[in-house]
Motif scaffolding. Structure first.
Motif, PDB file in Angstrom:
ATOM      1  N   GLY A   1     -11.904   0.214   1.764  1.00  0.00           N
ATOM      2  CA  GLY A   1     -12.075   0.324   3.216  1.00  0.00           C
ATOM      3  C   GLY A   1     -10.864  -0.143   3.991  1.00  0.00           C
ATOM      4  N   ALA A   2      -9.730  -0.325   3.303  1.00  0.00           N
ATOM      5  CA  ALA A   2      -8.494  -0.727   3.995  1.00  0.00           C
ATOM      6  C   ALA A   2      -7.841   0.486   4.647  1.00  0.00           C
ATOM      7  CB  ALA A   2      -7.528  -1.372   2.999  1.00  0.00           C
ATOM      8  N   LYS A   3      -6.928   0.211   5.578  1.00  0.00           N
ATOM      9  CA  LYS A   3      -6.079   1.259   6.160  1.00  0.00           C
ATOM     10  C   LYS A   3      -4.728   1.126   5.474  1.00  0.00           C
ATOM     11  CE  LYS A   3      -8.355   0.443  10.579  1.00  0.00           C
ATOM     12  NZ  LYS A   3      -9.420   1.424  10.491  1.00  0.00           N
ATOM     13  N   VAL A   4      -4.195   2.255   5.017  1.00  0.00           N
ATOM     14  CA  VAL A   4      -3.018   2.195   4.151  1.00  0.00           C
ATOM     15  C   VAL A   4      -1.943   3.165   4.601  1.00  0.00           C
ATOM     16  CG1 VAL A   4      -2.187   2.458   1.767  1.00  0.00           C
ATOM     17  CG2 VAL A   4      -4.476   1.547   2.179  1.00  0.00           C
ATOM     18  N   ALA A   5      -0.700   2.657   4.642  1.00  0.00           N
ATOM     19  CA  ALA A   5       0.463   3.525   4.842  1.00  0.00           C
ATOM     20  C   ALA A   5       1.215   3.596   3.514  1.00  0.00           C
ATOM     21  CB  ALA A   5       1.369   2.962   5.930  1.00  0.00           C
ATOM     22  N   ILE A   6       1.659   4.788   3.173  1.00  0.00           N
ATOM     23  CA  ILE A   6       2.493   4.968   1.976  1.00  0.00           C
ATOM     24  C   ILE A   6       3.811   5.604   2.426  1.00  0.00           C
ATOM     25  CG2 ILE A   6       0.576   5.175   0.346  1.00  0.00           C
ATOM     26  CD1 ILE A   6       0.988   8.246   0.423  1.00  0.00           C
ATOM     27  N   CYS A   7       4.844   5.438   1.611  1.00  0.00           N
ATOM     28  CA  CYS A   7       6.096   6.135   1.927  1.00  0.00           C
ATOM     29  C   CYS A   7       6.714   6.698   0.665  1.00  0.00           C
ATOM     30  CB  CYS A   7       7.088   5.210   2.649  1.00  0.00           C
ATOM     31  SG  CYS A   7       7.986   4.089   1.567  1.00  0.00           S
ATOM     32  N   GLY A   8       7.631   7.597   0.860  1.00  0.00           N
ATOM     33  CA  GLY A   8       8.402   8.198  -0.220  1.00  0.00           C
ATOM     34  C   GLY A   8       9.529   8.962   0.441  1.00  0.00           C
ATOM     35  N   ARG A   9      10.494   9.431  -0.345  1.00  0.00           N
ATOM     36  CA  ARG A   9      11.594  10.184   0.266  1.00  0.00           C
ATOM     37  C   ARG A   9      11.224  11.646   0.447  1.00  0.00           C
ATOM     38  NH1 ARG A   9      15.404   8.602  -4.475  1.00  0.00           N
ATOM     39  NH2 ARG A   9      13.377   9.115  -5.360  1.00  0.00           N
ATOM     40  N   LYS A  10      10.392  12.160  -0.453  1.00  0.00           N
ATOM     41  CA  LYS A  10      10.141  13.611  -0.435  1.00  0.00           C
ATOM     42  C   LYS A  10       8.813  13.946   0.228  1.00  0.00           C
ATOM     43  CE  LYS A  10      12.602  13.800  -4.789  1.00  0.00           C
ATOM     44  NZ  LYS A  10      12.116  12.627  -5.521  1.00  0.00           N
ATOM     45  N   GLN A  11       8.880  14.822   1.223  1.00  0.00           N
ATOM     46  CA  GLN A  11       7.693  15.187   1.998  1.00  0.00           C
ATOM     47  C   GLN A  11       6.638  15.852   1.113  1.00  0.00           C
ATOM     48  OE1 GLN A  11       7.305  14.262   5.300  1.00  0.00           O
ATOM     49  NE2 GLN A  11       5.207  14.881   4.872  1.00  0.00           N
ATOM     50  N   GLU A  12       7.077  16.677   0.137  1.00  0.00           N
ATOM     51  CA  GLU A  12       6.061  17.387  -0.661  1.00  0.00           C
ATOM     52  C   GLU A  12       5.238  16.404  -1.505  1.00  0.00           C
ATOM     53  OE1 GLU A  12       9.380  17.817  -0.735  1.00  0.00           O
ATOM     54  OE2 GLU A  12      10.088  18.153  -2.774  1.00  0.00           O
ATOM     55  N   GLY A  13       5.872  15.335  -1.964  1.00  0.00           N
ATOM     56  CA  GLY A  13       5.127  14.313  -2.713  1.00  0.00           C
ATOM     57  C   GLY A  13       4.125  13.605  -1.826  1.00  0.00           C
ATOM     58  N   LEU A  14       4.530  13.314  -0.588  1.00  0.00           N
ATOM     59  CA  LEU A  14       3.628  12.651   0.366  1.00  0.00           C
ATOM     60  C   LEU A  14       2.453  13.564   0.709  1.00  0.00           C
ATOM     61  CD1 LEU A  14       6.363  11.102   2.679  1.00  0.00           C
ATOM     62  CD2 LEU A  14       4.749   9.811   1.268  1.00  0.00           C
ATOM     63  N   ASP A  15       2.746  14.851   0.918  1.00  0.00           N
ATOM     64  CA  ASP A  15       1.685  15.802   1.258  1.00  0.00           C
ATOM     65  C   ASP A  15       0.663  15.912   0.122  1.00  0.00           C
ATOM     66  OD1 ASP A  15       2.960  16.261   3.637  1.00  0.00           O
ATOM     67  OD2 ASP A  15       3.879  18.158   3.031  1.00  0.00           O
ATOM     68  N   ALA A  16       1.168  15.974  -1.104  1.00  0.00           N
ATOM     69  CA  ALA A  16       0.266  16.081  -2.263  1.00  0.00           C
ATOM     70  C   ALA A  16      -0.588  14.820  -2.392  1.00  0.00           C
ATOM     71  CB  ALA A  16       1.084  16.303  -3.539  1.00  0.00           C
ATOM     72  N   ALA A  17       0.036  13.656  -2.182  1.00  0.00           N
ATOM     73  CA  ALA A  17      -0.714  12.388  -2.281  1.00  0.00           C
ATOM     74  C   ALA A  17      -1.778  12.323  -1.185  1.00  0.00           C
ATOM     75  CB  ALA A  17       0.246  11.207  -2.162  1.00  0.00           C
ATOM     76  N   ALA A  18      -1.391  12.707   0.045  1.00  0.00           N
ATOM     77  CA  ALA A  18      -2.346  12.646   1.158  1.00  0.00           C
ATOM     78  C   ALA A  18      -3.532  13.577   0.895  1.00  0.00           C
ATOM     79  CB  ALA A  18      -1.652  13.024   2.465  1.00  0.00           C
ATOM     80  N   ALA A  19      -3.249  14.754   0.330  1.00  0.00           N
ATOM     81  CA  ALA A  19      -4.336  15.698   0.037  1.00  0.00           C
ATOM     82  C   ALA A  19      -5.275  15.107  -1.013  1.00  0.00           C
ATOM     83  CB  ALA A  19      -3.749  17.024  -0.448  1.00  0.00           C
ATOM     84  N   GLU A  20      -4.709  14.457  -2.029  1.00  0.00           N
ATOM     85  CA  GLU A  20      -5.553  13.894  -3.100  1.00  0.00           C
ATOM     86  C   GLU A  20      -6.332  12.666  -2.606  1.00  0.00           C
ATOM     87  OE1 GLU A  20      -3.434  13.474  -6.810  1.00  0.00           O
ATOM     88  OE2 GLU A  20      -5.182  12.521  -7.770  1.00  0.00           O
ATOM     89  N   LEU A  21      -5.693  11.847  -1.770  1.00  0.00           N
ATOM     90  CA  LEU A  21      -6.367  10.633  -1.298  1.00  0.00           C
ATOM     91  C   LEU A  21      -7.442  10.969  -0.263  1.00  0.00           C
ATOM     92  CD1 LEU A  21      -3.240   8.290  -1.068  1.00  0.00           C
ATOM     93  CD2 LEU A  21      -5.165   8.053  -2.668  1.00  0.00           C
ATOM     94  N   ALA A  22      -7.236  12.038   0.481  1.00  0.00           N
ATOM     95  CA  ALA A  22      -8.237  12.539   1.449  1.00  0.00           C
ATOM     96  C   ALA A  22      -8.885  11.409   2.249  1.00  0.00           C
ATOM     97  CB  ALA A  22      -9.305  13.363   0.710  1.00  0.00           C
ATOM     98  N   ALA A  23      -8.057  10.592   2.877  1.00  0.00           N
ATOM     99  CA  ALA A  23      -8.568   9.404   3.562  1.00  0.00           C
ATOM    100  C   ALA A  23      -8.531   9.524   5.079  1.00  0.00           C
ATOM    101  CB  ALA A  23      -7.772   8.178   3.119  1.00  0.00           C
ATOM    102  N   GLY A  24      -8.219  10.709   5.590  1.00  0.00           N
ATOM    103  CA  GLY A  24      -8.223  10.928   7.042  1.00  0.00           C
ATOM    104  C   GLY A  24      -7.333   9.946   7.773  1.00  0.00           C
ATOM    105  N   GLU A  25      -7.872   9.358   8.846  1.00  0.00           N
ATOM    106  CA  GLU A  25      -7.066   8.469   9.698  1.00  0.00           C
ATOM    107  C   GLU A  25      -6.804   7.107   9.073  1.00  0.00           C
ATOM    108  OE1 GLU A  25      -8.741   8.332  13.616  1.00  0.00           O
ATOM    109  OE2 GLU A  25      -7.911  10.300  14.121  1.00  0.00           O
ATOM    110  N   ASN A  26      -7.419   6.834   7.944  1.00  0.00           N
ATOM    111  CA  ASN A  26      -7.152   5.549   7.271  1.00  0.00           C
ATOM    112  C   ASN A  26      -5.857   5.575   6.476  1.00  0.00           C
ATOM    113  OD1 ASN A  26      -9.365   4.283   8.257  1.00  0.00           O
ATOM    114  ND2 ASN A  26     -10.657   4.697   6.469  1.00  0.00           N
ATOM    115  N   LEU A  27      -5.235   6.766   6.373  1.00  0.00           N
ATOM    116  CA  LEU A  27      -3.987   6.900   5.623  1.00  0.00           C
ATOM    117  C   LEU A  27      -2.875   7.405   6.521  1.00  0.00           C
ATOM    118  CD1 LEU A  27      -2.573   6.881   2.745  1.00  0.00           C
ATOM    119  CD2 LEU A  27      -2.973   9.354   2.772  1.00  0.00           C
ATOM    120  N   LEU A  28      -1.718   6.767   6.395  1.00  0.00           N
ATOM    121  CA  LEU A  28      -0.507   7.235   7.079  1.00  0.00           C
ATOM    122  C   LEU A  28       0.557   7.463   6.008  1.00  0.00           C
ATOM    123  CD1 LEU A  28       1.249   7.607   9.695  1.00  0.00           C
ATOM    124  CD2 LEU A  28       1.735   5.145   9.537  1.00  0.00           C
TER     125      LEU A  28
END
Ligand SMILES: NC(=O)c1ccc[n+]([C@@H]2O[C@H](COP(=O)([O-])OP(=O)(O)OC[C@H]3O[C@@H](n4cnc5c(N)ncnc54)[C@H](OP(=O)(O)O)[C@@H]3O)[C@@H](O)[C@H]2O)c1
Length: 253
Positions: free
Chosen positions: A34-61
């Motif tokens: 139930g935490a709110k989490v920001a992640i980072c990386g250099r490559k946008q495609e890696g971030l997009d894939a991670a965001a799609a898999e985590l599917a956490a809506g507004e709890n993920l940046l």
């Protein structure tokens, strides 16, 4: 494993390099709490894939940023505070290595390895420390490596950078203790991620490494994520300046 809760519901964490591997697992477990989490990386495609898999809506940046670029780090922290209002903890997870002997390495390579591992950890910790100092509460956890304590062929520059993170952990623990901010580190042996895939995917090398681990296997990302979440939790409020070896007993031999 039975479900374990670290009590992170509603807390805000930045996990650098959370688009895959250990950082991704840490982010996934934090979001499940139930935490709110920001992640980072250099490559946008890696971030997009991670965001799609985590599917956490507004709890993920998911922020595109290079942790060794000061302007990227400042922008990233601004985005985290803007979206979530605060920051309760930082996990310095970014790390990379380019296998090379130190004697033959050119200076650019040295700088690249030191940048991503040590300088990035400094820039992010400094910024997090400044923000969390104001509210007199916070957690900083860095992912180092047993390479910080064992000189190994082709891992020399990486080991030097990780050893620097060990000392930075103790230094920041001292400086931030008056502000109730705990600073610790987790030091794994080989973990099954893309980072070390050339080693563990080779059966001979894998078996040689496993022989050095008393518990008889390499680590999975979750083996590293659990102690990281523990350090981020209130259960670790009286622990600071510590490096926890998460290595199946390898460095105890
Ligand atoms: N796997 C192991 O065997 C092992 C063992 C001991 C310690 N560790 C440590 O554990 C940590 C995580 O490793 P891992 O195995 O999960 O690695 P990984 O699978 O290679 O993932 C690295 C993550 O960091 C990001 N990243 C790399 N350089 C970056 C930079 N300069 N700025 C921003 N993001 C960056 C990557 O995304 P982009 O590529 O898009 O930037 C990715 O999200 C590292 O500190 C590593 O040194 C790993």
């Amino acid at each position: 494993m039975a479900t374990i809760s670290y009590g992170l519901n509603g807390k805000v964490f930045l996990v650098t390099g959370g688009s895959r591997g250990i950082g991704f697992e840490i982010a996934k477990m934090m979001l499940a709490e139930g935490a709110k989490v920001a992640i980072c990386g250099r490559k946008q495609e890696g971030l997009d894939a991670a965001a799609a898999e985590l599917a956490a809506g507004e709890n993920l940046l998911a922020v595109s940023a290079h942790v060794a670029k000061e302007e990227d780090v400042n922008r990233m922290f601004d985005q985290v505070v803007e979206q979530f209002g605060t920051i309760d903890g930082l996990v310095n997870n970014v790390g990379m290595n380019i296998a090379t002997g130190a004697v033959d390495a050119d200076f650019g390579l040295w700088q690249k390895i030191v940048d991503s591992n040590l300088n990035g950890t400094f820039l992010c910790s400094r910024k997090a420390g400044q923000i969390m100092r104001e509210k007199k509460q916070g957690k900083i956890v860095s992912i180092t490596s047993i390479a910080a304590r064992r000189a190994a062929p082709f891992m020399g520059i990486y080991g030097v950078a990780k050893a620097g993170i060990e000392m930075m952990t103790r230094v920041l623990a001292q400086e931030l203790a008056p502000f109730n901010i705990q600073v610790n580190a987790v030091a794994p042996c080989m973990v099954r991620t893309k980072f070390s895939q050339p080693f563990w995917s080779n059966a001979d090398i894998h078996d040689q490494i496993v022989k050095t681990v008393p518990l008889g296997r390499i680590a999975e990302p979750a083996d590293v994520a659990h102690p990281t979440l523990f350090f981020c939790s209130e259960a670790a409020n009286f622990i600071t300046g510590q490096i926890l070896m998460v290595d199946g007993g390898a460095t105890a031999v």
